[in-house]
Enzyme design. Structure first.
Site: not given
Lengths: 133, 382
Positions: B83, B332
């Site tokens: 991420c 996200h």
């Protein structure tokens, strides 16, 4: 989707997973789990293997309701970080306990249990879980 | 080293787009960024992405995207740090310009997550953890974060409702952000009643799954002024890594990698936390938002939920935190998120962010890969 459990992949880590074998630095004494080939405390590469006690207490835990592909039949699953007598911390599932009875500080010991099963060919993956003492 | 400026940015809205794949998303962001510099030729492309391989069956992403977006036969490659891929892509693109190797480099971030059931996407995201010793046991990424959230609440005696101020503020900030995935407000009651994912993390503590792409144009001081009237300087940056096996760390309630990356970034930019006007931090889950503000030096350990409840870090405060809505509400799109954050801070400093715009002279963007495993901190100056 199959689980794609690979026999050699599980086999080569078997002592760490089944026996909780750690590596210990023969210079500064730091215990490493998962095992590693070099001490991150003093840089020494001369380490020996030692089986951990498997006895400790729950430092923190979660009850996981939304589980990963391949784990649906086991949901919800309780995971914990367990601090062993030796001071080493280990991530594993808790077993033989109702989720609502899990508490921080609860004393537990390691047992060998089934982790999951390959959906296509029935291979079983085993590993350490912790149960209350 | 050559001074590096950001001279163009482009973003797509984040959401579920049935009609757009990796290539369409990237091209949309890339064209917007190129339009800002009059379609000048870029000399190299760095892409931040996590799951093109595990979900999209697509490797060799650099070549694919450079070709599809018409960037020519330039050097192009993907960097991956789970991420945190976007922040690491900016870090890499910066190095290519700072070294003097190129004058104009595009940094892109792109992620396509919404085509598969949640349990399959969750499996791909869980690959951020240690495959042999964490994922082996079947724990999800949310599960790992839940271990930290319970410890944080227990250690600092913080209640469920006190924690909920984070998602409430993020949703409030995102309402005005045209790129955000969630543009509606929520209440603490809704957070407390939302579905339990991994106790104590509820659905409204979690950043959503979404598709999106972002692009930046980085330029050397030699050409930056020719490309835009409003170049924003990359004044400082730092990156660090930590033990991937979270239980191995001495302290689980602080990310050493954030502390080390921030120290380096503050030093190179010659600023300290109190100089930061606006910050975009990596709040993949409620607890991370609070921990990040503490690790970045903006707040005291365990006190952040209460401070935020009293108005600290809201728009207009210094620093204003996540005026975009953060990972929680802006969204996200994993490997693109770090690029979004930098683009948003650039627009804050230029004064043209189309959502909550607080202006300012100095901004910060923090991006995390895994559970505090890979961290980049980037400081921008007007």
């Amino acid at each position: 989707m199959s689980m794609k459990i690979s026999v050699p992949r599980v086999w080569r880590e078997i002592k760490a997973h089944y026996l909780l074998e750690a590596t210990v630095c023969n210079k500064c004494g730091k215990i490493h789990y998962p095992p590693r080939p070099i001490c991150d405390n003093c840089g020494n590469r001369n380490l020996f293997r030692r089986k951990l006690s498997g006895e400790g207490e729950v430092l923190t835990y979660t009850i996981q309701y939304i589980v990963l592909e391949g784990y649906r039949e086991y949901a919800p699953i309780v995971f914990a970080i367990v601090k062993l007598k030796e001071g080493v911390k280990i991530l594993a599932q808790l077993t033989d306990v109702e989720p609502e009875n899990v508490k921080i500080g609860m004393r537990v010991k390691a047992v060998l249990r089934k982790i999951c099963e390959d959906e296509n060919i029935g291979l079983i993956k085993y590993g350490i879980k912790f149960k209350p003492v | 080293m050559v001074k590096v400026y950001i001279v163009g940015v482009g973003l797509t809205k984040i959401g579920r787009f049935f009609d757009k794949g990796l290539r369409e998303l990237f091209a949309e962001a890339a064209f917007k960024a190129l339009d800002e510099i009059g379609n000048e030729t870029v000399q190299a492309l760095v892409i931040g992405n996590m799951t093109s391989s595990s979900l999209g069956e697509q490797d060799n992403l650099g070549a694919l995207l450079a070709d599809y977006a018409g960037l020519g036969k330039i050097p192009a490659f993907k960097v991956e740090a789970a991420c945190g891929s976007g922040g690491v892509a900016v870090y890499t693109g910066y190095s290519l310009v700072a070294s003097g190797m190129f004058d104009i480099v595009m940094v892109g971030g792109v992620e396509k997550e919404t085509e598969y059931p949640t349990r399959i996407v969750s499996k791909a995201l869980a690959q951020a953890a240690d495959a042999e010793y964490e994922l082996f046991h079947g724990i999800s990424f949310t599960g790992l974060n839940a271990l930290v959230m319970r410890m944080y609440m227990n250690e600092y005696n913080v209640s469920r409702d006190e924690m909920s101020i984070w998602p409430v503020l993020m949703h409030k900030n995102a309402v005005k952000n045209p790129y955000a995935q969630f543009r509606f407000e929520i209440t603490k009651e809704q957070v407390a009643k939302s579905m339990m994912v991994a106790d104590p993390i509820r659905l409204l503590d979690s950043s959503p799954i979404g598709d999106g792409a972002a692009a930046l144009i980085l330029a050397s001081d030699k050409v930056a002024k020719k490309l835009t009237d409003t170049p924003i300087e990359v004044a400082g940056l730092g990156m660090a890594t930590d033990h991937i096996y979270v239980a191995y760390r001495e302290n689980i309630l602080s990310f050493k990698a954030t502390i080390l990356a921030a120290k380096k970034a503050y030093e190179t930019a010659k600023v300290c936390p109190k100089n930061i006007d606006v910050a975009e931090v990596h709040d993949a889950f409620t607890v991370l938002g609070f921990m990040n503000l503490e690790d970045l030096g903006f707040s005291e350990r365990g006190k952040t939920p209460k401070l935020m409840d009293e108005g600290r870090f809201w728009p207009g405060d210094k620093p204003t935190v996540n005026p975009s809505g953060g990972l929680k509400a802006r969204g996200h799109p994993v490997g693109a998120t770090g690029v979004y954050q930098v683009a948003e801070v650039v627009m804050q400093l230029r004064g043209d962010f189309p959502g909550v715009n607080v202006g300012g002279d100095i901004g910060l963007a923090q991006s995390i890969g895994g559970l505090g495993t890979t961290v980049t901190v980037i400081i921008l100056k007007r």
